[in-house]
Scaffold this motif. Structure first.
Motif, PDB file in Angstrom:
ATOM      1  N   LYS A 171       0.829  -1.202  -0.112  1.00 32.17           N
ATOM      2  CA  LYS A 171       0.023  -0.024   0.201  1.00 32.17           C
ATOM      3  C   LYS A 171       0.987   1.402  -0.049  1.00 32.17           C
ATOM      4  N   ASP A 172       2.002   1.131   0.587  1.00 35.23           N
ATOM      5  CA  ASP A 172       3.042   2.411   0.681  1.00 35.23           C
ATOM      6  C   ASP A 172       3.554   2.444  -0.822  1.00 35.23           C
ATOM      7  N   VAL A 173       3.216   1.672  -1.777  1.00 33.37           N
ATOM      8  CA  VAL A 173       4.020   1.789  -2.768  1.00 33.37           C
ATOM      9  C   VAL A 173       3.012   2.343  -4.161  1.00 33.37           C
ATOM     10  N   LEU A 174       1.650   2.088  -3.908  1.00 28.00           N
ATOM     11  CA  LEU A 174       0.364   2.057  -4.842  1.00 28.00           C
ATOM     12  C   LEU A 174      -0.177   3.387  -4.346  1.00 28.00           C
ATOM     13  N   THR A 175      -0.541   4.145  -5.402  1.00 31.54           N
ATOM     14  CA  THR A 175      -1.201   5.271  -5.459  1.00 31.54           C
ATOM     15  C   THR A 175      -2.792   4.932  -6.180  1.00 31.54           C
ATOM     16  N   GLU A 176      -3.821   5.220  -5.778  1.00 30.83           N
ATOM     17  CA  GLU A 176      -5.036   4.850  -6.401  1.00 30.83           C
ATOM     18  C   GLU A 176      -5.879   6.110  -6.347  1.00 30.83           C
ATOM     19  N   TYR A 177      -6.471   6.448  -7.587  1.00 32.24           N
ATOM     20  CA  TYR A 177      -6.922   7.621  -7.950  1.00 32.24           C
ATOM     21  C   TYR A 177      -8.512   7.152  -8.264  1.00 32.24           C
ATOM     22  N   GLU A 178      -9.711   7.613  -7.763  1.00 36.98           N
ATOM     23  CA  GLU A 178     -10.950   6.911  -7.867  1.00 36.98           C
ATOM     24  C   GLU A 178     -12.146   8.266  -8.070  1.00 36.98           C
ATOM     25  N   LYS A 179     -12.983   8.032  -8.745  1.00 36.24           N
ATOM     26  CA  LYS A 179     -14.263   8.954  -9.043  1.00 36.24           C
ATOM     27  C   LYS A 179     -15.308   8.142  -9.209  1.00 36.24           C
ATOM     28  N   LEU A 180     -16.523   7.836  -8.296  1.00 36.94           N
ATOM     29  CA  LEU A 180     -17.390   7.342  -8.370  1.00 36.94           C
ATOM     30  C   LEU A 180     -18.664   8.353  -8.819  1.00 36.94           C
ATOM     31  N   TYR A 181     -19.259   7.863  -9.722  1.00 36.92           N
ATOM     32  CA  TYR A 181     -20.489   8.451 -10.299  1.00 36.92           C
ATOM     33  C   TYR A 181     -21.902   8.174  -9.763  1.00 36.92           C
ATOM     34  N   PRO A 182     -22.614   9.256  -9.795  1.00 35.41           N
ATOM     35  CA  PRO A 182     -23.907   8.923  -8.781  1.00 35.41           C
ATOM     36  C   PRO A 182     -24.964   8.243  -9.460  1.00 35.41           C
ATOM     37  N   PHE A 183     -24.659   7.352 -10.286  1.00 41.41           N
ATOM     38  CA  PHE A 183     -25.612   6.634 -11.241  1.00 41.41           C
ATOM     39  C   PHE A 183     -25.040   5.544 -11.835  1.00 41.41           C
ATOM     40  N   GLY A 184     -25.834   4.502 -12.345  1.00 41.01           N
ATOM     41  CA  GLY A 184     -25.289   3.252 -13.293  1.00 41.01           C
ATOM     42  C   GLY A 184     -26.094   3.088 -14.313  1.00 41.01           C
ATOM     43  N   TRP A 185     -25.643   2.133 -15.333  1.00 39.32           N
ATOM     44  CA  TRP A 185     -26.355   2.013 -16.429  1.00 39.32           C
ATOM     45  C   TRP A 185     -27.154   0.860 -16.281  1.00 39.32           C
ATOM     46  N   LEU A 186     -28.480   0.790 -16.630  1.00 38.14           N
ATOM     47  CA  LEU A 186     -29.183  -0.343 -16.783  1.00 38.14           C
ATOM     48  C   LEU A 186     -29.269  -0.976 -18.107  1.00 38.14           C
ATOM     49  N   GLY A 187     -28.504  -2.069 -18.437  1.00 41.17           N
ATOM     50  CA  GLY A 187     -28.489  -2.659 -19.817  1.00 41.17           C
ATOM     51  C   GLY A 187     -29.313  -3.669 -20.129  1.00 41.17           C
ATOM     52  N   VAL A 188     -29.908  -3.783 -21.175  1.00 39.99           N
ATOM     53  CA  VAL A 188     -30.626  -4.914 -21.730  1.00 39.99           C
ATOM     54  C   VAL A 188     -30.264  -5.651 -23.036  1.00 39.99           C
ATOM     55  N   LEU A 189     -30.079  -6.639 -23.074  1.00 35.88           N
ATOM     56  CA  LEU A 189     -29.745  -7.435 -24.340  1.00 35.88           C
ATOM     57  C   LEU A 189     -31.071  -8.049 -24.861  1.00 35.88           C
ATOM     58  N   SER A 190     -31.292  -7.831 -26.250  1.00 36.23           N
ATOM     59  CA  SER A 190     -32.637  -8.290 -26.845  1.00 36.23           C
ATOM     60  C   SER A 190     -32.248  -8.899 -28.292  1.00 36.23           C
ATOM     61  N   ARG A 191     -33.092  -9.798 -28.464  1.00 37.48           N
ATOM     62  CA  ARG A 191     -32.878 -10.570 -29.964  1.00 37.48           C
ATOM     63  C   ARG A 191     -33.916  -9.659 -30.969  1.00 37.48           C
ATOM     64  N   THR A 192     -33.559  -8.306 -31.103  1.00 36.93           N
ATOM     65  CA  THR A 192     -34.271  -7.582 -31.994  1.00 36.93           C
ATOM     66  C   THR A 192     -33.184  -6.715 -33.015  1.00 36.93           C
ATOM     67  N   LYS A 193     -33.917  -6.410 -34.051  1.00 38.56           N
ATOM     68  CA  LYS A 193     -33.139  -5.501 -35.011  1.00 38.56           C
ATOM     69  C   LYS A 193     -32.673  -4.113 -34.278  1.00 38.56           C
ATOM     70  N   PRO A 194     -31.760  -3.743 -34.582  1.00 44.68           N
ATOM     71  CA  PRO A 194     -31.186  -2.532 -33.996  1.00 44.68           C
ATOM     72  C   PRO A 194     -31.992  -1.471 -34.546  1.00 44.68           C
ATOM     73  N   VAL A 195     -32.223  -0.496 -33.684  1.00 47.82           N
ATOM     74  CA  VAL A 195     -32.801   0.719 -34.175  1.00 47.82           C
ATOM     75  C   VAL A 195     -32.283   1.728 -35.238  1.00 47.82           C
ATOM     76  N   SER A 196     -31.119   1.499 -34.984  1.00 47.89           N
ATOM     77  CA  SER A 196     -29.889   2.194 -35.938  1.00 47.89           C
ATOM     78  C   SER A 196     -28.816   1.512 -36.403  1.00 47.89           C
ATOM     79  N   PRO A 197     -28.301   1.722 -37.647  1.00 52.62           N
ATOM     80  CA  PRO A 197     -26.956   0.977 -37.891  1.00 52.62           C
ATOM     81  C   PRO A 197     -25.669   1.630 -37.509  1.00 52.62           C
ATOM     82  N   GLU A 198     -25.897   2.506 -36.677  1.00 51.90           N
ATOM     83  CA  GLU A 198     -24.827   3.145 -35.987  1.00 51.90           C
ATOM     84  C   GLU A 198     -25.104   3.300 -34.517  1.00 51.90           C
TER      85      GLU A 198
END
Length: 390
Positions: A171-198
């Protein structure tokens, strides 16, 4: 057992380095704490920068990626009910990205290791690095009740944020930098045609949204949610309804919905550990750094670590030149911090922050207006998105 390079972690980073070294005749053994099925069951991002794609080809693992991957020359940023396109090829001199799922990358690498008879040991428990500051480091681990030891020249820690490698640095060798964001991502995978090609990155006062894809029949969608939310709070119907609210009207009308195949919530964090070398232990990928998924830098930042390590180890074993090993941490971190800056900027630009004031919101709006009024600003965005030079 004895080998030249011991690798901890059987994700794409560890597998890619193992394959590249094997092709050059450098013996290595890879240890993974989980089963192969578990590793392949992890759903991750799939936007590959051109440098990563080249590494896959050099590893002789790019055939399926080139055959099935989606080449994207641009992407959209939706805001204020409209879409603006970022032309990657125009602003980078012809570069693009490949949309190809991380699970498929990992599968291709596993198959390549199998064909070459690569030493990949799954369900290795209690993996522990030893004597990292000596010229004879070694790894111990357990298979069932049976202990094992691997003597090696170098140890590569590619075992993720929660792995043992970074924790092995004092621990006296390592320096850690961290930023936590006040939200998350809810992700869904579906067997559907994408709404956009990009891809469509959507900024909305209700929260961020992303329309992505794995193929022409497999779509991946995300919405920003509070950290207090759980997957159980979101039925498929509620997810699709909220996604539509955050997209421009013409996009929402074309959205094809369906049952979710996979649904998860990922918190967002920025993290860097310095240095990325301790004695003969070298950190790579999530073991040393994590970015928010905005901007698709996570897997690609790991690939740049592997590029530097691969060439440094080649120089050591083929030419007796240790310059690359000595400079690895400094060189890798220089690129890592650029990826951190880009991911932080994209996240700050496109998300709704619960504590933002009117001033912050006007700055976001001004930043977007400037972006699409300036070729220089779009060039900077495009250069970072397709990947800065190694």
């Amino acid at each position: 057992m004895k080998t030249k390079v011991g690798i901890i972690g059987g994700g794409p980073s560890g597998l890619l380095l193992s394959q590249l070294l094997h092709l050059k005749g450098i013996d290595n053994i890879l240890l993974e704490k989980h089963s192969r099925d578990y590793v392949l069951g992890r759903i991750r991002a799939g936007v590959l920068e051109h440098g990563f794609a080249e590494l896959m080809r050099e590893a002789q693992c790019g055939a399926r990626m080139d055959a099935e991957g989606e080449i994207h020359d641009g992407f959209y940023i939706a805001h204020d009910g409209m879409r603006d396109r970022v032309d990657l090829k125009k602003y980078t001199g012809g570069n693009s990205v490949v949309v190809y799922g991380q699970t498929e990358v990992t599968r291709d690498l596993y198959e390549a290791r199998d064909k070459m008879g690569g030493a990949v040991i799954h369900e290795a428990q209690d993996v522990t690095p030893h004597d990292l500051k000596s010229d004879a480091p070694y790894l111990t681990y357990r298979l069932g009740d049976e202990p094992h030891r691997i003597d090696c020249d170098y140890i590569i820690g590619a075992d993720g944020f929660h792995g043992v490698s970074r924790k092995s640095i004092p621990k006296d060798v390592l320096t850690e930098y961290e930023k936590l964001y006040p939200f998350g991502w809810l992700g869904v995978l579906s067997r559907t045609k994408p709404v956009s090609p990009e891809l469509i990155y959507a900024k909305n006062e209700r929260g961020f949204a992303l329309c992505s894809l794995r193929s022409q029949v497999l779509s991946r969608y995300y919405i920003q949610v509070p950290l207090t939310d759980t997957v159980e709070d979101w039925s498929d119907e509620a997810f699709w309804d909220e996604l539509k609210r955050r997209l421009p009207e013409d996009v929402a009308e074309g959205l094809i919905t369906g049952p979710s195949i996979e649904k998860s919530i990922a918190p967002l964090r920025s993290f860097v550990a310095e240095p990325m070398r301790y004695g003969n232990l070298f950190l790579a990928g999530d073991a040393a750094h994590i970015v928010p998924p905005t901007g698709a830098r996570g897997l690609n930042s790991a690939a740049s670590d592997i590029y530097y390590l691969y060439h440094a180890l080649l120089d050591h074993y083929q030419n007796g030149d240790d310059t690359g090993l000595e400079e690895y941490s400094q060189k890798a971190l220089a690129r890592v911090w650029k990826a951190q800056r880009f991911s932080w900027w994209m996240t700050s630009l496109l998300h709704t922050f619960p504590d933002s004031i009117a001033y912050d919101k006007r700055l976001q709006q001004t930043d977007l207006e400037y972006l699409f009024s300036s070729d220089a600003a779009q060039t900077s965005l495009a250069e970072n998105y397709v990947g800065l030079p190694f």
